[in-house]
Enzyme design. Sequence first.
Site, mmCIF file in Angstrom:
data_model
loop_
_atom_site.group_PDB
_atom_site.id
_atom_site.type_symbol
_atom_site.label_atom_id
_atom_site.label_comp_id
_atom_site.label_asym_id
_atom_site.label_seq_id
_atom_site.Cartn_x
_atom_site.Cartn_y
_atom_site.Cartn_z
ATOM 1 C CG ASN A 15 -1.229 -8.917 -7.939
ATOM 2 O OD1 ASN A 15 -0.997 -10.106 -8.416
ATOM 3 N ND2 ASN A 15 -0.285 -8.419 -7.108
ATOM 4 C CE LYS A 17 -2.434 -8.615 -4.571
ATOM 5 N NZ LYS A 17 -2.254 -7.856 -3.185
ATOM 6 C CG HIS A 100 2.631 -6.908 -5.540
ATOM 7 N ND1 HIS A 100 3.048 -7.502 -4.037
ATOM 8 C CD2 HIS A 100 2.322 -6.006 -5.776
ATOM 9 C CE1 HIS A 100 1.952 -6.604 -3.742
ATOM 10 N NE2 HIS A 100 0.840 -6.291 -4.594
ATOM 11 C CD GLU A 102 0.323 -9.388 -1.494
ATOM 12 O OE1 GLU A 102 0.719 -9.760 -2.714
ATOM 13 O OE2 GLU A 102 -0.513 -8.085 -1.017
ATOM 14 C CD GLU A 172 0.108 -2.888 -5.552
ATOM 15 O OE1 GLU A 172 -0.295 -3.015 -6.196
ATOM 16 O OE2 GLU A 172 1.570 -3.323 -6.230
ATOM 17 N N GLY A 178 -4.843 -4.456 -0.007
ATOM 18 C CA GLY A 178 -5.779 -5.726 0.819
ATOM 19 C C GLY A 178 -6.864 -4.989 2.143
ATOM 20 C CB SER A 218 -8.045 -1.441 -0.788
ATOM 21 O OG SER A 218 -7.773 -1.818 -0.238
ATOM 22 N N GLY A 239 -5.535 -5.412 -7.126
ATOM 23 C CA GLY A 239 -5.686 -7.048 -6.549
ATOM 24 C C GLY A 239 -7.315 -7.710 -6.283
ATOM 25 N N GLY A 240 -7.777 -7.100 -4.942
ATOM 26 C CA GLY A 240 -8.861 -7.791 -4.810
ATOM 27 C C GLY A 240 -10.515 -8.184 -6.100
HETATM 28 P P1 13P Z 1 -5.614 -5.278 -3.211
HETATM 29 O O1 13P Z 1 -6.075 -4.125 -4.396
HETATM 30 O O2 13P Z 1 -6.485 -6.454 -2.912
HETATM 31 O O3 13P Z 1 -5.202 -4.255 -2.521
HETATM 32 O O4 13P Z 1 -4.333 -5.926 -4.026
HETATM 33 C C1 13P Z 1 -3.576 -4.404 -4.251
HETATM 34 C C2 13P Z 1 -2.189 -5.059 -5.031
HETATM 35 O O5 13P Z 1 -1.419 -5.717 -4.249
HETATM 36 C C3 13P Z 1 -2.104 -4.541 -6.256
HETATM 37 O O6 13P Z 1 -0.321 -5.937 -6.745
#
Ligand code: 13P
Length: 264
Positions: A15, A17, A100, A102, A172, A178, A218, A239-240
């Site tokens: 993802n 983002k 999600h 967010e 999640e 994050g 993470s 994510g990251g």
């Molecule tokens: P991170 O891996 O950056 O924590 O993000 C996870 C996420 O929200 C994937 O959708």
Amino acid sequence: MSTKNTPRTPFVGGNWKMNTNASEGAALIRSIVDGLGSTSVDVAVYPPFVYIREIAAITNGSSVQVGAQDLYHASNGAFTGEISTDMLKDCSVSTVLTGHSERRHVLQETNELVNQKTKAALNAGLTTVLCIGETLDQREHGKTDAVNEAQIRSGLDGVSKADLSNLIIAYEPVWAIGTGMTATPDDAQDAHHAIRELIANMYDQDAADAIRIIYGGSMKPANAGELLAMPDIDGGLIGGASLVAGDFGAIIEAANVRAATLVG
Ligand code: 13P
């Protein structure tokens, strides 16, 4: 319910983002595709809407699926700024995220809206990744399973067992996204197991054994192996670490190890 060692194909999604620009995104997907090799894992990337066509052109002929981070449930009309499932499919999108954290917590999406989007995505034949998870406050008050249950029951309201075959649940925990904080493998396993039991209660044992439940928050090369060794953790939503081709590839490799273990 006992967890069967069912050979569910692992799923690893990246993802992105609201990250990358056109040239960074193109370079990233080229590295991911070039580094992939043969894999027993379903791999998808979720770039920003505006780059989807360019990313899809580069993945063409590879096994990397291209997804969208969001959709709108109406098919067309006066919905300024929104994107329909037909538009996504027109851009070679085969999978989409719904709910999600967010979007729930920053963009204020309600359970009802997440449900409408989830049903629209499934009706359109898109592999739908329904994201759920508790906040830190909810976890500290012992509400993890209750929050997950409420989000799943509302997210899947009106979703049939047949439609479930194209649905993935991403657990999640909001406090792990994050932040560099990851659920321990045992804590994540407990949550995933409770989710699988819930699916058995809502549908039946076959549906529970078949559904893929993936972890996000993470996940990175250093912890992917131990998370993906857990019986109910069928992959990851990253994510990251998905913005670094080598790290994303290492997580896919950890999922490959899981696939080999389950089949072998
Ligand atoms: P991170 O891996 O950056 O924590 O993000 C996870 C996420 O929200 C994937 O959708």
